[in-house]
Design a protein around this motif. Sequence first.
Motif, short mmCIF file in Angstrom:
data_model
loop_
_atom_site.label_atom_id
_atom_site.label_comp_id
_atom_site.label_asym_id
_atom_site.label_seq_id
_atom_site.Cartn_x
_atom_site.Cartn_y
_atom_site.Cartn_z
N ALA A 29 -16.57 19.63 48.79
CA ALA A 29 -16.14 21.02 48.93
C ALA A 29 -17.00 21.87 48.01
CB ALA A 29 -14.67 21.13 48.56
N THR A 30 -16.65 23.13 47.93
CA THR A 30 -17.37 24.01 47.02
C THR A 30 -17.20 23.52 45.59
OG1 THR A 30 -16.96 25.89 48.47
CG2 THR A 30 -17.61 26.37 46.21
N PRO A 31 -18.30 23.21 44.93
CA PRO A 31 -18.16 22.63 43.60
C PRO A 31 -18.06 23.68 42.51
CG PRO A 31 -20.46 22.65 44.20
CD PRO A 31 -19.71 23.26 45.36
N TYR A 32 -17.32 23.33 41.49
CA TYR A 32 -17.38 24.06 40.24
C TYR A 32 -18.17 23.16 39.29
CZ TYR A 32 -13.58 27.10 41.91
OH TYR A 32 -12.81 27.97 42.61
N LEU A 33 -19.18 23.71 38.65
CA LEU A 33 -20.12 22.89 37.89
C LEU A 33 -20.13 23.29 36.42
CD1 LEU A 33 -22.77 23.10 40.67
CD2 LEU A 33 -21.81 20.95 39.86
N PHE A 34 -20.28 22.29 35.59
CA PHE A 34 -20.21 22.49 34.15
C PHE A 34 -21.32 21.70 33.47
CE2 PHE A 34 -15.81 24.10 34.21
CZ PHE A 34 -15.35 23.61 35.42
N ALA A 87 -28.94 16.23 21.01
CA ALA A 87 -27.55 15.88 21.31
C ALA A 87 -27.54 15.17 22.66
CB ALA A 87 -26.68 17.13 21.37
N GLU A 88 -26.35 14.90 23.15
CA GLU A 88 -26.22 14.35 24.49
C GLU A 88 -25.59 15.41 25.39
OE1 GLU A 88 -24.58 10.43 24.61
OE2 GLU A 88 -25.53 10.05 26.56
N TYR A 89 -26.13 15.51 26.58
CA TYR A 89 -25.73 16.56 27.51
C TYR A 89 -25.12 15.93 28.76
CZ TYR A 89 -28.33 19.69 24.50
OH TYR A 89 -28.75 20.40 23.41
N PHE A 90 -23.97 16.48 29.14
CA PHE A 90 -23.24 15.96 30.28
C PHE A 90 -23.05 17.06 31.33
CE2 PHE A 90 -22.01 11.81 28.79
CZ PHE A 90 -22.03 11.93 27.41
N CYS A 91 -23.34 16.70 32.56
CA CYS A 91 -23.07 17.54 33.70
C CYS A 91 -21.76 17.08 34.34
CB CYS A 91 -24.24 17.43 34.69
SG CYS A 91 -24.10 18.43 36.17
N ALA A 92 -20.96 18.01 34.82
CA ALA A 92 -19.67 17.63 35.43
C ALA A 92 -19.38 18.52 36.62
CB ALA A 92 -18.54 17.73 34.39
N VAL A 93 -18.60 17.98 37.53
CA VAL A 93 -18.23 18.72 38.74
C VAL A 93 -16.72 18.68 38.95
CG1 VAL A 93 -18.52 16.74 40.30
CG2 VAL A 93 -18.74 19.06 41.20
N GLY A 94 -16.18 19.77 39.39
CA GLY A 94 -14.78 19.86 39.78
C GLY A 94 -14.70 20.71 41.03
N GLY A 95 -13.49 21.01 41.46
CA GLY A 95 -13.37 21.76 42.69
C GLY A 95 -12.25 22.78 42.61
N PRO A 96 -12.04 23.50 43.69
CA PRO A 96 -11.04 24.56 43.69
C PRO A 96 -9.66 24.06 43.31
CG PRO A 96 -12.45 24.75 45.61
CD PRO A 96 -12.82 23.48 44.93
N SER A 97 -9.36 22.84 43.70
CA SER A 97 -8.08 22.28 43.27
C SER A 97 -8.30 21.10 42.36
CB SER A 97 -7.25 21.87 44.49
OG SER A 97 -7.97 21.00 45.31
N GLY A 98 -9.41 21.12 41.67
CA GLY A 98 -9.69 20.07 40.72
C GLY A 98 -10.86 19.22 41.14
N GLY A 99 -11.05 18.14 40.44
CA GLY A 99 -12.21 17.29 40.67
C GLY A 99 -11.90 16.09 41.50
N GLY A 100 -12.16 14.91 40.94
CA GLY A 100 -12.02 13.71 41.74
C GLY A 100 -10.61 13.49 42.20
N SER A 101 -9.65 13.74 41.35
CA SER A 101 -8.26 13.57 41.76
C SER A 101 -7.73 14.95 42.08
CB SER A 101 -7.46 12.91 40.64
OG SER A 101 -6.09 12.87 40.97
N GLN A 102 -7.19 15.58 41.12
CA GLN A 102 -6.85 16.98 41.31
C GLN A 102 -7.41 17.81 40.18
OE1 GLN A 102 -2.96 18.58 41.62
NE2 GLN A 102 -2.74 18.03 43.75
N GLY A 103 -7.05 17.43 38.98
CA GLY A 103 -7.45 18.26 37.85
C GLY A 103 -8.65 17.75 37.11
N ASN A 104 -8.96 16.44 37.24
CA ASN A 104 -9.98 15.92 36.35
C ASN A 104 -11.38 16.27 36.83
OD1 ASN A 104 -9.20 13.84 38.45
ND2 ASN A 104 -11.16 13.02 37.75
N LEU A 105 -12.30 16.29 35.90
CA LEU A 105 -13.71 16.50 36.20
C LEU A 105 -14.39 15.15 36.40
CD1 LEU A 105 -14.57 19.19 33.49
CD2 LEU A 105 -14.09 19.56 35.92
#
Lengths: 117, 115
Positions: A29-34, A87-105
């Motif tokens: 779906a449309t991703p939210y990216l961090f 440092a260490e850099y992490f990319c993460a994705v979530g979605g309109p109703s959350g990420g892989g499950s619902q809320g997690n990234l």
Amino acid sequence: AQSVTQPDIHITVSEGASLELRCNYSYGATPYLFWYVQSPGQGLQLLLKYFSGDTLVQGIKGFEAEFKRSQSSFNLRKPSVHWSDAAEYFCAVGGPSGGGSQGNLIFGKGTKLSVKP
Amino acid sequence: GAGVSQSPSNKVTEKGKDVELRCDPISGHTALYWYRQSLGQGLEFLIYFQGNSAPDKSGLPSDRFSAERTGGSVSTLTIQRTQQEDSAVYLCASSLGIAGGLVQFFGPGTRLTVL
């Protein structure tokens, strides 16, 4: 499957040089990216996020990232790296109703950045 | 408090022992998450709580792992009969809710070493 790939495990750049850290995602779906940064012994700090609108987003510490839907990418950039950026850099994705499950990234495995003087 | 706090910062235990890890979220944050960060790996989602709803336990790796959140605030992650593969940094995060895009704020983590 939803996933985030950071192809570079470790990158070394000279202080003052430009930086680009790669991130590719797979999301239905449309991703939210961090992008988060983790300094040794510290928790994760948010650098920037993309939800919608302008695909070039500005973050803290002079970082920016560009969302490219056609390439499923969200690469992080900085024009001139400082020693304190190591440092260490992490990319993460979530979605309109959350990420892989619902809320997690969903996180990539991270890219460790070393800075040469 | 000003941020998410976790205790202890380091925990060394012997294989087979139980451990409890604590997380204090940011005041007013209704969502609380637990992640695990193993060496060379990214963050692996374990469990999250949202308000008074039943927690999402879909990321827990085995029934030795459990978590509770009392009074909608402090959370405790319990690992029973610890194994060496449980050695990792356990990170807690909180956010205003679980709606997409809400930023998760992370604590400093608890480094667990199982001997």
